[in-house]
Design a protein around this motif. Structure first.
Motif, mmCIF file in Angstrom:
data_model
loop_
_atom_site.group_PDB
_atom_site.id
_atom_site.type_symbol
_atom_site.label_atom_id
_atom_site.label_comp_id
_atom_site.label_asym_id
_atom_site.label_seq_id
_atom_site.Cartn_x
_atom_site.Cartn_y
_atom_site.Cartn_z
ATOM 1 N N ARG A 121 0.832 -1.207 0.000
ATOM 2 C CA ARG A 121 0.000 0.000 0.000
ATOM 3 C C ARG A 121 0.862 1.251 0.000
ATOM 4 O O ARG A 121 0.554 2.228 -0.695
ATOM 5 N N LYS A 122 1.942 1.241 0.773
ATOM 6 C CA LYS A 122 2.835 2.396 0.845
ATOM 7 C C LYS A 122 3.472 2.653 -0.515
ATOM 8 O O LYS A 122 3.509 3.793 -0.991
ATOM 9 N N LYS A 150 2.324 1.719 -3.436
ATOM 10 C CA LYS A 150 1.291 2.144 -4.379
ATOM 11 C C LYS A 150 0.966 3.615 -4.177
ATOM 12 O O LYS A 150 0.812 4.366 -5.150
ATOM 13 N N ARG A 151 0.852 4.064 -2.906
ATOM 14 C CA ARG A 151 0.568 5.457 -2.610
ATOM 15 C C ARG A 151 1.690 6.354 -3.146
ATOM 16 O O ARG A 151 1.430 7.395 -3.756
#
Length: 91
Positions: A73-74, A76-77
């Motif tokens: 997630r990190k 991707k962000r």
């Protein structure tokens, strides 16, 4: 190691209780053949130990998976933020 002892002791007590109830249902003397009580307690103690360590392995796998998902997630962000900056600079 202190977590496994109460867990296994609970299963040992359960195994002993299962044997006593089985004898009570059959209307036989409750302490007949005490070796069978010990075997039942030992068997259920083994089951309790297996379940305890199985649960520990599963919790460890869940933590690893959670860490992986958070890292993804990190990344991707960060990728989306970089794309947005790139798009803003192009416009």
């Amino acid at each position: 190691m202190s977590g496994v002892v109460p867990y296994v002791a609970g299963w040992v007590g359960f195994g002993f209780t299962v044997r006593v109830v089985a004898l009570a249902i059959q209307q036989r003397p409750l302490l007949q053949k005490p070796m069978t009580h010990a075997l039942s307690a030992a068997f259920f103690g083994g089951v309790g130990s297996y379940i305890y360590y199985l649960e520990q392995r599963q919790l460890e796998l869940i933590q690893k998976r959670k860490h992986t998902l958070l890292e993804n997630r990190k990344r991707k962000r960060e990728y989306e933020e970089a794309k947005a900056k790139e798009h803003a600079m192009a416009a």
